[in-house]
Design an enzyme around this catalytic site. Structure first.
Site, PDB file in Angstrom:
ATOM      1  N   ASP A 134       0.827  -1.211   0.000  1.00  0.00           N
ATOM      2  CA  ASP A 134       0.000   0.000   0.000  1.00  0.00           C
ATOM      3  C   ASP A 134       0.866   1.268   0.000  1.00  0.00           C
ATOM      4  O   ASP A 134       1.832   1.365   0.761  1.00  0.00           O
ATOM      5  CB  ASP A 134      -0.882   0.060   1.252  1.00  0.00           C
ATOM      6  CG  ASP A 134      -1.746  -1.174   1.448  1.00  0.00           C
ATOM      7  OD1 ASP A 134      -1.312  -2.262   1.060  1.00  0.00           O
ATOM      8  OD2 ASP A 134      -2.852  -1.033   2.003  1.00  0.00           O
ATOM      9  N   HIS A 140      -1.120   4.446  -0.431  1.00  0.00           N
ATOM     10  CA  HIS A 140      -2.135   5.325   0.183  1.00  0.00           C
ATOM     11  C   HIS A 140      -1.861   6.825   0.095  1.00  0.00           C
ATOM     12  O   HIS A 140      -1.874   7.534   1.098  1.00  0.00           O
ATOM     13  CB  HIS A 140      -2.318   4.948   1.649  1.00  0.00           C
ATOM     14  CG  HIS A 140      -3.311   3.833   1.846  1.00  0.00           C
ATOM     15  ND1 HIS A 140      -4.615   3.906   1.397  1.00  0.00           N
ATOM     16  CD2 HIS A 140      -3.178   2.618   2.440  1.00  0.00           C
ATOM     17  CE1 HIS A 140      -5.247   2.785   1.706  1.00  0.00           C
ATOM     18  NE2 HIS A 140      -4.403   1.976   2.320  1.00  0.00           N
ATOM     19  N   ASP A 158      -4.174  -0.301  -3.253  1.00  0.00           N
ATOM     20  CA  ASP A 158      -4.312   0.799  -2.288  1.00  0.00           C
ATOM     21  C   ASP A 158      -3.310   1.919  -2.558  1.00  0.00           C
ATOM     22  O   ASP A 158      -2.507   2.300  -1.712  1.00  0.00           O
ATOM     23  CB  ASP A 158      -4.215   0.295  -0.835  1.00  0.00           C
ATOM     24  CG  ASP A 158      -5.523  -0.332  -0.370  1.00  0.00           C
ATOM     25  OD1 ASP A 158      -6.386  -0.603  -1.230  1.00  0.00           O
ATOM     26  OD2 ASP A 158      -5.698  -0.548   0.840  1.00  0.00           O
ATOM     27  N   ASP A 162      -6.416   7.232  -1.389  1.00  0.00           N
ATOM     28  CA  ASP A 162      -7.168   7.393  -0.128  1.00  0.00           C
ATOM     29  C   ASP A 162      -6.233   7.617   1.062  1.00  0.00           C
ATOM     30  O   ASP A 162      -5.099   7.161   1.079  1.00  0.00           O
ATOM     31  CB  ASP A 162      -8.075   6.193   0.169  1.00  0.00           C
ATOM     32  CG  ASP A 162      -9.370   6.229  -0.646  1.00  0.00           C
ATOM     33  OD1 ASP A 162      -9.741   7.322  -1.110  1.00  0.00           O
ATOM     34  OD2 ASP A 162     -10.007   5.177  -0.808  1.00  0.00           O
ATOM     35  N   ARG A 163      -6.784   8.288   2.048  1.00  0.00           N
ATOM     36  CA  ARG A 163      -6.095   8.609   3.313  1.00  0.00           C
ATOM     37  C   ARG A 163      -5.009   9.658   3.124  1.00  0.00           C
ATOM     38  O   ARG A 163      -5.131  10.763   3.581  1.00  0.00           O
ATOM     39  CB  ARG A 163      -5.544   7.367   3.995  1.00  0.00           C
ATOM     40  CG  ARG A 163      -6.645   6.403   4.385  1.00  0.00           C
ATOM     41  CD  ARG A 163      -6.127   5.322   5.288  1.00  0.00           C
ATOM     42  NE  ARG A 163      -7.189   4.413   5.666  1.00  0.00           N
ATOM     43  CZ  ARG A 163      -8.069   4.625   6.635  1.00  0.00           C
ATOM     44  NH1 ARG A 163      -8.009   5.730   7.335  1.00  0.00           N
ATOM     45  NH2 ARG A 163      -9.003   3.754   6.902  1.00  0.00           N
ATOM     46  N   ASN A 182      -8.519  -2.844  -2.170  1.00  0.00           N
ATOM     47  CA  ASN A 182      -9.904  -2.572  -1.758  1.00  0.00           C
ATOM     48  C   ASN A 182     -10.213  -1.076  -1.785  1.00  0.00           C
ATOM     49  O   ASN A 182     -11.376  -0.676  -1.755  1.00  0.00           O
ATOM     50  CB  ASN A 182     -10.184  -3.154  -0.360  1.00  0.00           C
ATOM     51  CG  ASN A 182      -9.331  -2.528   0.715  1.00  0.00           C
ATOM     52  OD1 ASN A 182      -8.100  -2.515   0.615  1.00  0.00           O
ATOM     53  ND2 ASN A 182      -9.950  -2.019   1.749  1.00  0.00           N
ATOM     54  N   HIS A 183      -9.163  -0.227  -1.848  1.00  0.00           N
ATOM     55  CA  HIS A 183      -9.411   1.220  -1.923  1.00  0.00           C
ATOM     56  C   HIS A 183      -9.523   1.731  -3.360  1.00  0.00           C
ATOM     57  O   HIS A 183      -9.781   2.917  -3.552  1.00  0.00           O
ATOM     58  CB  HIS A 183      -8.339   1.999  -1.155  1.00  0.00           C
ATOM     59  CG  HIS A 183      -8.653   2.075   0.305  1.00  0.00           C
ATOM     60  ND1 HIS A 183      -9.317   3.144   0.871  1.00  0.00           N
ATOM     61  CD2 HIS A 183      -8.431   1.205   1.316  1.00  0.00           C
ATOM     62  CE1 HIS A 183      -9.470   2.927   2.167  1.00  0.00           C
ATOM     63  NE2 HIS A 183      -8.950   1.751   2.462  1.00  0.00           N
ATOM     64  N   HIS A 228      -3.957  -8.289  -3.261  1.00  0.00           N
ATOM     65  CA  HIS A 228      -3.945  -7.229  -2.256  1.00  0.00           C
ATOM     66  C   HIS A 228      -4.348  -7.722  -0.866  1.00  0.00           C
ATOM     67  O   HIS A 228      -3.681  -7.462   0.128  1.00  0.00           O
ATOM     68  CB  HIS A 228      -4.869  -6.084  -2.671  1.00  0.00           C
ATOM     69  CG  HIS A 228      -4.915  -4.998  -1.634  1.00  0.00           C
ATOM     70  ND1 HIS A 228      -3.859  -4.144  -1.422  1.00  0.00           N
ATOM     71  CD2 HIS A 228      -5.855  -4.666  -0.713  1.00  0.00           C
ATOM     72  CE1 HIS A 228      -4.155  -3.326  -0.425  1.00  0.00           C
ATOM     73  NE2 HIS A 228      -5.357  -3.617   0.026  1.00  0.00           N
ATOM     74  N   ARG A 254     -12.474  -6.731  10.026  1.00  0.00           N
ATOM     75  CA  ARG A 254     -12.853  -5.557   9.244  1.00  0.00           C
ATOM     76  C   ARG A 254     -14.356  -5.493   8.956  1.00  0.00           C
ATOM     77  O   ARG A 254     -14.856  -4.494   8.460  1.00  0.00           O
ATOM     78  CB  ARG A 254     -12.135  -5.563   7.887  1.00  0.00           C
ATOM     79  CG  ARG A 254     -10.631  -5.515   7.995  1.00  0.00           C
ATOM     80  CD  ARG A 254     -10.010  -5.665   6.622  1.00  0.00           C
ATOM     81  NE  ARG A 254      -8.578  -5.876   6.694  1.00  0.00           N
ATOM     82  CZ  ARG A 254      -7.668  -4.910   6.603  1.00  0.00           C
ATOM     83  NH1 ARG A 254      -8.050  -3.663   6.448  1.00  0.00           N
ATOM     84  NH2 ARG A 254      -6.383  -5.187   6.649  1.00  0.00           N
ATOM     85  N   HIS A 300      -2.296  -4.731   2.381  1.00  0.00           N
ATOM     86  CA  HIS A 300      -3.598  -4.540   3.050  1.00  0.00           C
ATOM     87  C   HIS A 300      -3.558  -4.277   4.551  1.00  0.00           C
ATOM     88  O   HIS A 300      -4.542  -3.869   5.128  1.00  0.00           O
ATOM     89  CB  HIS A 300      -4.449  -5.794   2.729  1.00  0.00           C
ATOM     90  CG  HIS A 300      -5.913  -5.705   3.036  1.00  0.00           C
ATOM     91  ND1 HIS A 300      -6.690  -4.608   2.761  1.00  0.00           N
ATOM     92  CD2 HIS A 300      -6.758  -6.617   3.584  1.00  0.00           C
ATOM     93  CE1 HIS A 300      -7.953  -4.856   3.115  1.00  0.00           C
ATOM     94  NE2 HIS A 300      -8.010  -6.060   3.620  1.00  0.00           N
TER      95      HIS A 300
END
Length: 481
Positions: free
Chosen positions: A224, A226, A253, A256-257, A285-286, A334, A382, A409
């Site tokens: 990731d 991110h 990923d 995001d964030r 998943n993002h 992922h 999760r 992840h």
């Protein structure tokens, strides 16, 4: 007296947990809230506090369970409704969240924060209903059809990089990275050109990409990123720029964030266009609408460009492959393995990936599942997919004649983790995740001769003063009471 003593000890443990929480050491906070609950299992506040600690560590399934338990113990405990709503929001369960926000607003009509969250959540529920209504119109047109890129003009005062005859070159990529580093924006015409081209490239790839490394060849696998653009530049600084002789695989990923997600994704897409055979991207998943709506990417694209460009990103993300197999021995995805046994590489090849991921099934699992130390499977922390044990990994590898899996992840303190007797490797490449986790980042070198993973760790580098989640939905930026 014994009960009083127990409750007193539980209270002390709660205080200890609260102090760890204040120091952002959420793992220890969870540990001591759990010990407090063992002594006094009927205290709604302990459950609610642990729920918040789980939220901070992204264990939304556990957070939801604790908030629900707090409300079972005390249905008038308003923080419990707040926590449960937040957990449901994080899981994209907007209707369930709305119900809890309604309760809070009813009990506290003058609470501005609660009112704002209720309105924001209500807006999302209505928007989703509207999207569902128009989605049933089968012939959903691509954004590409409504773009007139040729006639977009690049203003004379734009001093940034431009594609050369509409193509990405190494010079363009170097200029782009320097331009982004100084917090400049790529011209929208160039961004659109890149997105249209990368969609074309990705849509021709299979769901399971297979590559071969010769004896002496090496690939770098990153986890990731991110939206941590300056850490991405640092990876290239430490490990060399992508090239035909320095191939990379980024394992989902990307966005995001972190608040430089546009810069991260356009840089990665640029390298994919420059070296389509030697630069690989898998979906995380993002790379999905629900996540982008909550965790900042949609807000960031709208702030830096337009809503239409976000729609195009969404279309491109749907074409990202889900898995990659190296030398028929190492499978990279992922999230992780499946909610049930018996899934073969052929089953993965047949997944219809060009869509938003469903709530269950193989596609969902590849993006969302996590390993666990004990055998068997359990409910996901999760709240999506499952957790799988070493026996599950063993059976999957045996059936598909593979050596081990690599996944991402999950934040890991050292940037990577080796579990399931070396057969399940996690790599995470966003150091000091969200500016607060203090973790290292890592990447892996795999050489064709032995496919033995070699780990390289690195620490976070400074970035401009834009906080993580700066573009996130206001519901995710909240002081969660």
């Amino acid at each position: 007296i014994a009960e009083e003593e127990r409750n007193g000890s539980a209270e002390k443990l709660k205080e200890k947990a609260n102090n760890y929480f204040k120091d952002k050491d959420y793992e220890n906070a969870i540990k001591y809230y759990t010990e407090a609950l063992e002594l006094n299992p009927s205290n709604a506040i302990y459950y609610s506090n642990r729920s918040l600690a789980y939220l901070r560590t992204e264990c939304y399934g556990y957070a939801l369970g604790d908030a629900t338990r707090a409300l079972e113990l005390d249905k008038n405990y308003i923080k419990g409704y707040y926590r449960r709503a937040t957990s449901n929001m994080a899981l994209g369960k907007f209707k369930a969240a709305l119900k809890d926000y309604e309760t809070v607003v009813r009990v506290r009509p003058n609470d501005k924060d609660a009112k704002m969250k209720y309105q924001e959540c209500n807006k999302i529920v209505k928007q989703k209903a509207f999207e569902r209504a128009i989605a049933s119109d089968e012939l959903k047109r691509s954004v590409v059809d409504s773009l007139d890129i040729e006639n977009m003009t690049i203003e004379d005062d734009y001093a940034g990089p431009k594609l050369e005859d509409g193509n990405v070159t190494l010079k363009f990529m170097k200029d782009l990275m320097a331009w982004f580093k100084d917090q400049n924006k790529l011209h929208r015409k160039c961004a659109y050109q890149m997105l249209v081209q990368v969609k074309e490239v990705l849509s021709k790839l299979p769901c399971l990409v297979e590559i071969s490394l010769k004896e002496t060849e090496e690939i770098t696998i990153c986890g990731d990123t991110h939206g941590q653009y300056y850490d991405l530049l640092n990876i290239f600084e430490l490990n060399g720029l992508p090239s035909i002789t320095n191939p990379y695989l980024f394992n989902g990923d990307f966005v995001d964030r972190g608040s430089f997600s546009v810069e991260v994704i356009l840089t990665l897409f640029g390298f994919k266009l420059l070296y389509p055979e030697h630069f690989h991207l898998l979906r995380g998943n993002h790379e999905t609408d629900n996540m982008n709506q909550m965790y900042g990417f949609e807000g960031e694209v709208k702030a830096k460009y337009t809503a239409q460009m976000f729609q195009l990103f969404s279309e491109v993300f749907q074409w990202l492959p889900l898995t990659q197999c190296i030398n028929n021995k190492v499978l990279v995805m992922h999230g992780g393995l499946f909610s049930e046994d018996g899934v073969t590489l052929d089953d993965i090849r047949k997944i219809d990936r060009n869509r938003q991921p469903p709530d269950s099934g193989p596609m969902c699992d590849l993006l969302w599942s996590d390993p666990q130390p004990q055998d068997g499977r359990s409910i996901s922390k999760r709240g999506v997919s499952c957790q799988f044990g070493p026996d599950v990994t063993e059976r999957f590898l045996e059936q598909n004649k593979l050596q081990y899996i690599v996944r991402s992840h999950e934040v890991k303190a050292e940037g990577y983790e080796v579990t399931h007797s070396g057969k399940c490797i996690t790599v995470f490449s966003a150091p000091n995740y969200c500016d607060q986790m203090g973790n290292k980042g890592a990447y892996i070198h795999l050489r064709g001769s032995d496919l033995k993973p070699e780990f390289h760790q690195f620490t976070a580098v400074p970035h401009p003063d834009v906080k993580p989640m700066a573009y996130a939905n206001s519901l995710m930026q909240m002081g969660m009471m």
